[in-house]
Design a protein around this motif. Structure first.
Motif, mmCIF file in Angstrom:
data_model
loop_
_atom_site.group_PDB
_atom_site.id
_atom_site.type_symbol
_atom_site.label_atom_id
_atom_site.label_comp_id
_atom_site.label_asym_id
_atom_site.label_seq_id
_atom_site.Cartn_x
_atom_site.Cartn_y
_atom_site.Cartn_z
ATOM 1 N N ASP A 1 -14.297 5.473 -9.779
ATOM 2 C CA ASP A 1 -15.595 5.647 -9.129
ATOM 3 C C ASP A 1 -15.935 7.126 -8.958
ATOM 4 O O ASP A 1 -17.114 7.504 -8.948
ATOM 5 C CB ASP A 1 -15.611 4.960 -7.760
ATOM 6 C CG ASP A 1 -15.663 3.437 -7.857
ATOM 7 O OD1 ASP A 1 -16.004 2.917 -8.944
ATOM 8 O OD2 ASP A 1 -15.346 2.779 -6.847
ATOM 9 N N ALA A 2 -14.904 7.964 -8.835
ATOM 10 C CA ALA A 2 -15.120 9.400 -8.654
ATOM 11 C C ALA A 2 -15.413 10.121 -9.960
ATOM 12 O O ALA A 2 -15.728 11.317 -9.943
ATOM 13 C CB ALA A 2 -13.902 10.023 -7.979
ATOM 14 N N GLY B 1 -6.263 -0.292 -5.985
ATOM 15 C CA GLY B 1 -7.246 0.335 -5.102
ATOM 16 C C GLY B 1 -7.453 1.801 -5.435
ATOM 17 O O GLY B 1 -8.585 2.306 -5.425
ATOM 18 N N MET B 2 -6.360 2.519 -5.735
ATOM 19 C CA MET B 2 -6.501 3.926 -6.082
ATOM 20 C C MET B 2 -7.142 4.095 -7.450
ATOM 21 O O MET B 2 -7.870 5.068 -7.684
ATOM 22 C CB MET B 2 -5.146 4.614 -6.035
ATOM 23 C CG MET B 2 -5.244 6.106 -5.773
ATOM 24 S SD MET B 2 -6.082 6.500 -4.209
ATOM 25 C CE MET B 2 -4.867 5.923 -3.024
ATOM 26 N N ARG C 1 -9.540 2.249 -8.520
ATOM 27 C CA ARG C 1 -10.974 2.163 -8.225
ATOM 28 C C ARG C 1 -11.502 3.491 -7.699
ATOM 29 O O ARG C 1 -12.582 3.942 -8.077
ATOM 30 C CB ARG C 1 -11.235 1.061 -7.186
ATOM 31 C CG ARG C 1 -11.206 -0.342 -7.715
ATOM 32 C CD ARG C 1 -11.859 -1.298 -6.725
ATOM 33 N NE ARG C 1 -11.852 -2.662 -7.229
ATOM 34 C CZ ARG C 1 -10.929 -3.558 -6.948
ATOM 35 N NH1 ARG C 1 -9.907 -3.219 -6.167
ATOM 36 N NH2 ARG C 1 -10.999 -4.776 -7.448
ATOM 37 N N VAL C 2 -10.739 4.136 -6.829
ATOM 38 C CA VAL C 2 -11.182 5.412 -6.246
ATOM 39 C C VAL C 2 -11.387 6.454 -7.337
ATOM 40 O O VAL C 2 -12.431 7.120 -7.392
ATOM 41 C CB VAL C 2 -10.172 5.908 -5.199
ATOM 42 C CG1 VAL C 2 -10.490 7.346 -4.773
ATOM 43 C CG2 VAL C 2 -10.156 5.002 -3.984
ATOM 44 N N VAL C 3 -10.392 6.616 -8.221
ATOM 45 C CA VAL C 3 -10.502 7.687 -9.227
ATOM 46 C C VAL C 3 -11.565 7.361 -10.272
ATOM 47 O O VAL C 3 -12.269 8.257 -10.747
ATOM 48 C CB VAL C 3 -9.139 8.000 -9.874
ATOM 49 C CG1 VAL C 3 -8.125 8.422 -8.811
ATOM 50 C CG2 VAL C 3 -8.606 6.853 -10.706
ATOM 51 N N TRP D 1 0.826 -1.200 0.000
ATOM 52 C CA TRP D 1 0.000 0.000 0.000
ATOM 53 C C TRP D 1 0.863 1.254 0.000
ATOM 54 O O TRP D 1 1.988 1.223 0.472
ATOM 55 C CB TRP D 1 -0.984 0.005 1.182
ATOM 56 C CG TRP D 1 -0.445 -0.479 2.497
ATOM 57 C CD1 TRP D 1 -0.476 -1.760 2.991
ATOM 58 C CD2 TRP D 1 0.215 0.294 3.498
ATOM 59 N NE1 TRP D 1 0.118 -1.836 4.219
ATOM 60 C CE2 TRP D 1 0.561 -0.577 4.559
ATOM 61 C CE3 TRP D 1 0.559 1.646 3.612
ATOM 62 C CZ2 TRP D 1 1.220 -0.160 5.703
ATOM 63 C CZ3 TRP D 1 1.227 2.060 4.764
ATOM 64 C CH2 TRP D 1 1.542 1.156 5.783
ATOM 65 N N GLY E 1 -7.942 14.573 -0.979
ATOM 66 C CA GLY E 1 -8.365 13.220 -1.310
ATOM 67 C C GLY E 1 -8.525 13.058 -2.808
ATOM 68 O O GLY E 1 -8.824 14.020 -3.521
ATOM 69 N N PHE E 2 -8.316 11.835 -3.296
ATOM 70 C CA PHE E 2 -8.337 11.615 -4.739
ATOM 71 C C PHE E 2 -9.726 11.818 -5.339
ATOM 72 O O PHE E 2 -9.862 12.343 -6.455
ATOM 73 C CB PHE E 2 -7.822 10.223 -5.084
ATOM 74 C CG PHE E 2 -6.491 10.235 -5.775
ATOM 75 C CD1 PHE E 2 -6.324 10.893 -6.981
ATOM 76 C CD2 PHE E 2 -5.395 9.590 -5.222
ATOM 77 C CE1 PHE E 2 -5.093 10.918 -7.619
ATOM 78 C CE2 PHE E 2 -4.155 9.608 -5.852
ATOM 79 C CZ PHE E 2 -4.013 10.277 -7.057
ATOM 80 N N ALA E 3 -10.763 11.416 -4.632
ATOM 81 C CA ALA E 3 -12.096 11.552 -5.197
ATOM 82 C C ALA E 3 -12.435 13.021 -5.432
ATOM 83 O O ALA E 3 -12.936 13.397 -6.503
ATOM 84 C CB ALA E 3 -13.129 10.903 -4.290
ATOM 85 N N ALA F 1 -4.425 15.643 -4.325
ATOM 86 C CA ALA F 1 -5.100 14.584 -3.575
ATOM 87 C C ALA F 1 -4.550 14.460 -2.160
ATOM 88 O O ALA F 1 -5.270 14.035 -1.249
ATOM 89 C CB ALA F 1 -4.968 13.255 -4.309
#
Length: 249
Positions: free
Chosen positions: A35-36, A28-29, A31-33, A23, A231-233, A227
């Motif tokens: 999804d955002a 995982g990141m 997915r975050v971006v 990590w 935060g990335f989102a 970010a």
């Protein structure tokens, strides 16, 4: 025309590689971006794997194929045999060929396409045969797009680093004008226009206002720095606003 935002994940991988830990997770990141609201992700695997590893490329290809089929995967790199095979094995929507020396910290110049014909021609043919869109990383020069079209590229990615580094100065305005005429030359040559390097929340609005027909921007360092604060989102949301794209509340 909406300009797609592709988030470059190299800096996430660089941070992960500082420790022998899994990590922050590149997948995982991603997915975050996505999804955002990011339209895709970009990676630039280098031979020394100092940030993105070959395994990351396979993992991300599987993620987009299985979970985000409407999003795009862009793989950047120098078109040597190893890179070409990596791309063909993972079948992204787009490959961006860059003229990087393996020891470069980051991309800092575009292709001399005529002088690099023997390097580029066969990899471009192989990508097109595989149904993979080809973009060539180029400098802000209106004489270059016709060469890119002639060799078989689908797109150019205009190197925006000089503009980003001098934004807000007369020199920055000069680079903006050069990118504008380069984009017009690309459209006249039948090419689609991408852009990337040192684009930020501060300089993106001016870039978008002055450079026409940009289909995609690839942003990594700037959005990762933002970010860390928001935060990335939220960073993805802010960059989409800076691009003039609609975002959900």
């Amino acid at each position: 025309m909406m300009t797609a935002l592709s988030v470059n994940l190299n800096k996430v991988a660089l941070l992960r590689n500082q420790r022998d830990l899994p990590w922050p997770s590149v997948v995982g990141m991603a997915r975050v971006v996505l999804d955002a609201g990011a339209n895709g992700v970009t990676v630039h695997p280098r031979p020394d794997e100092r940030h993105i590893r070959r395994s990351d490329v396979y993992d991300l290809a599987a993620l987009l194929r299985d979970e985000y089929p409407d999003k795009e995967f862009n793989i950047e790199g120098y078109p040597d045999d190893g890179f070409v095979e990596l791309v063909l094995e993972n079948k992204p929507q787009q490959v961006t060929f860059v003229p990087d020396d393996p020891n470069q910290a980051t991309s800092d110049h575009g292709w001399d396409i005529k002088g690099s014909h023997n390097i580029l021609a066969q990899p471009i043919r192989r990508m097109r045969d595989a149904g993979i869109r080809v973009s060539l990383f180029v400098d802000e020069d209106p004489n270059i797009p016709p060469d890119a079209a002639e060799i078989g590229a689908d797109r150019i990615e205009i190197y925006t680093g000089p503009f980003g580094g001098s934004f807000g100065t007369p020199e920055g305005d000069h680079h903006l004008q050069r990118m504008q005429v380069t984009a017009r030359a690309a459209k006249a040559a039948g090419l689609v226009i991408n852009a990337g390097h040192d684009l930020t929340l501060e300089n993106l609005p001016a870039f978008m206002e002055n450079v026409p027909n940009v289909a995609e921007v690839s942003i990594g360092h700037g959005i990762t720095a933002d970010a860390l604060l928001m935060g990335f989102a939220e960073a993805v949301r802010r960059y989409q606003i800076a691009l003039g794209n609609p975002v959900s509340e």
